[in-house]
Design an enzyme around this catalytic site. Structure first.
Site, PDB file in Angstrom:
ATOM      1  N   SER A   1       0.852  -1.191   0.000  1.00 20.10           N
ATOM      2  CA  SER A   1       0.000   0.000   0.000  1.00 20.10           C
ATOM      3  C   SER A   1       0.885   1.237   0.000  1.00 20.10           C
ATOM      4  CB  SER A   1      -0.874  -0.011   1.263  1.00 20.10           C
ATOM      5  OG  SER A   1      -1.371   1.283   1.509  1.00 20.10           O
TER       6      SER A   1
ATOM      7  N   LEU B   1     -14.405   9.329   5.946  1.00 19.93           N
ATOM      8  CA  LEU B   1     -14.806   9.443   4.538  1.00 19.93           C
ATOM      9  C   LEU B   1     -14.914   8.079   3.875  1.00 19.93           C
ATOM     10  CD1 LEU B   1     -12.620  12.511   3.490  1.00 19.93           C
ATOM     11  CD2 LEU B   1     -14.885  12.452   4.514  1.00 19.93           C
ATOM     12  N   SER B   2     -14.944   7.047   4.705  1.00 17.26           N
ATOM     13  CA  SER B   2     -15.127   5.678   4.241  1.00 17.26           C
ATOM     14  C   SER B   2     -13.962   5.146   3.416  1.00 17.26           C
ATOM     15  CB  SER B   2     -16.434   5.572   3.435  1.00 17.26           C
ATOM     16  OG  SER B   2     -16.594   4.286   2.937  1.00 17.26           O
ATOM     17  N   SER B   3     -12.759   5.353   3.926  1.00 20.85           N
ATOM     18  CA  SER B   3     -11.620   4.741   3.241  1.00 20.85           C
ATOM     19  C   SER B   3     -11.718   3.219   3.340  1.00 20.85           C
ATOM     20  CB  SER B   3     -10.299   5.243   3.824  1.00 20.85           C
ATOM     21  OG  SER B   3     -10.230   4.932   5.195  1.00 20.85           O
TER      22      SER B   3
ATOM     23  N   ASP C   1     -21.746   2.819   3.315  1.00 24.27           N
ATOM     24  CA  ASP C   1     -20.479   3.136   2.661  1.00 24.27           C
ATOM     25  C   ASP C   1     -20.301   2.333   1.367  1.00 24.27           C
ATOM     26  OD1 ASP C   1     -20.232   4.562   4.965  1.00 24.27           O
ATOM     27  OD2 ASP C   1     -18.600   3.371   5.813  1.00 24.27           O
TER      28      ASP C   1
HETATM   29  C1  GLA Z   1     -19.546   4.590   9.653  1.00 26.81           C
HETATM   30  C2  GLA Z   1     -20.106   3.271   9.155  1.00 26.81           C
HETATM   31  C3  GLA Z   1     -21.434   3.459   8.422  1.00 26.81           C
HETATM   32  C4  GLA Z   1     -22.402   4.305   9.231  1.00 26.81           C
HETATM   33  C5  GLA Z   1     -21.711   5.578   9.751  1.00 26.81           C
HETATM   34  C6  GLA Z   1     -22.602   6.360  10.658  1.00 26.81           C
HETATM   35  O1  GLA Z   1     -19.143   5.374   8.583  1.00 26.81           O
HETATM   36  O2  GLA Z   1     -19.187   2.656   8.286  1.00 26.81           O
HETATM   37  O3  GLA Z   1     -21.995   2.203   8.122  1.00 26.81           O
HETATM   38  O4  GLA Z   1     -22.959   3.580  10.277  1.00 26.81           O
HETATM   39  O5  GLA Z   1     -20.512   5.281  10.428  1.00 26.81           O
HETATM   40  O6  GLA Z   1     -23.705   6.832   9.966  1.00 26.81           O
END
Ligand code: GLA
Length: 389
Positions: free
Chosen positions: A79, A134-136, A181
């Protein structure tokens, strides 16, 4: 384990960076590549794992994964964000508490679904900040699943990919996150948010405010140590409330039902979820009416509810939201994602963004003696393109 800071690049540049990283690490080009975006969530926080509503949008920050299958069972993962390549004799049966767990977890889930496929070499490059909410993780899992599927010349419906990635995160990694996400990373659509029903997994694209407005993220650059444990605890509390109230999902509860819960803490948690689902509906209506201004009070109310009822905010997040509320060009602001640190999401008029950043920075430095980080983000298509259905 050294973490390197990301540098920003658009999707084609990231693909190029991935090719060179793979070439350097594994001596050839990657035969399979997948790129998945991170997300913002306009509103609908901590609602996804109790069958609720959310309003996420994919953003122009990505994770790219390149994969080459191997004839033996060995697994190599590199990575650009962490030094040192991971070499494993096979897929380990349990998490190792390592950044590579998500790749291994997804590969294990795919192996379960498709049968044994052997080892692989994988390289990851990304311009998505880790730990900023930010959902990495979601983007990494979706990109890994899609790259492995392409490498193994197999197809899978997007919805199954989403659920498989969630299983990897919930089971192997141990974070009991919802499905928002993954859906955003796969199905996001440029210029739109997804009005997502997390129970049926149905969604509709809803147009976001036009070019006079901008989404800005202010990163506290703080992630509290107990964030993962506290997140799972919130989910457990919601599950306990569901049990006590005899419903399958908090989605089926109204504010009138709160009195049926014995503990004030559980009542607060459920009040957040119920009121937040209502705010998602109102936000969707406002967007359909093209009434950007109406989003302001909804974002603000969402923050207060996350802070007081769900108790997932932090002093840093609260301070940024407070500072934002004093700036006339900001439409609304709230903490975003799982909480306990990470980012505040702001909707602001595009003109004057420099000043917004300056004002937030000044106030934040005064209180915490450090600067927040800013990301100006655009919404983009998800990994499956404009409409992957
Ligand atoms: C994180 C989780 C999501 C969601 C948010 C809160 O990002 O990955 O599934 O639960 O928290 O909304």
């Amino acid at each position: 384990m050294a973490v390197r800071a990301p540098s920003v690049s658009a999707r084609p540049q990231l693909a190029e960076r991935l090719r060179s990283a793979f070439l350097k690490g594994f001596g050839g080009p990657p035969p399979a590549v997948a790129i998945a975006p991170g997300r913002i969530n306009v509103i609908g926080e901590h609602t996804d794992y109790s069958g609720g509503l959310a309003l996420p949008a994919a953003i122009d920050r990505y994770v790219a994964v390149g994969v080459r299958p191997r004839r033996d069972g060995e697994v190599n993962i590199s990575s650009d964000r962490f030094s040192g390549r991971v070499t494993l004799a096979g897929l380990p049966p349990a998490r190792r508490g390592h950044w590579s767990d998500r790749v291994v977890g997804v590969a294990r889930e795919l192996t379960c679904a498709l049968g044994e496929r052997g080892g692989f070499d994988a390289a990851i490059v990304s311009d998505l900040p880790v730990g900023a909410g930010l959902s990495s993780s979601g983007a990494l899992e979706v990109a890994t699943a899609m790259a492995l599927l392409a490498a193994w010349r197999t197809e899978m419906p997007g919805r199954e990919i989403a659920l498989l990635c969630q299983r990897a995160e919930n089971g192997f990694v141990g974070a009991r996150t919802g499905i928002m996400d993954e859906i955003a990373a796969l199905y996001g659509r440029a210029g739109n948010a997804l009005a997502l029903d997390c129970r049926s997994l149905e969604w509709e694209a809803v147009p976001l405010p036009g070019s006079r407005f901008a989404w800005l993220l202010a990163d506290t650059r703080v992630k509290h140590d107990l964030a993962a444990a506290a997140y799972n605890e919130r989910r457990q509390e919601c599950e306990r409330a569901q049990q006590l109230m005899g419903v399958a999902d908090l989605r089926d509860v109204t504010l009138q039902d709160l009195g049926r819960l014995p503990e004030p803490r559980l009542r607060r948690r459920v009040r957040h979820v119920v009121s937040e689902n209502g705010r998602v509906r109102q936000a969707v209506d406002a967007l359909r009416r093209r009434d950007a201004a109406a989003l302001g009070p909804l974002l603000q109310a969402s923050h207060v509810s996350l802070k007081d009822d769900f108790e997932v905010s932090s002093t840093e997040l609260d301070r940024l939201v407070e500072l934002a509320s004093q700036i006339s060009t900001v439409v609304g602001a709230r903490m975003m994602g799982g909480g306990f640190g990470g980012c505040v999401l702001l909707l602001a008029h595009r003109d004057g963004l420099d000043q917004v950043e300056e004002q937030l920075s000044q106030g934040y430095v005064q209180t915490f003696q450090r600067r927040p980080e800013f990301y100006r983000v655009r919404t983009v298509d998800g990994a499956l393109g404009g409409d992957g259905r």
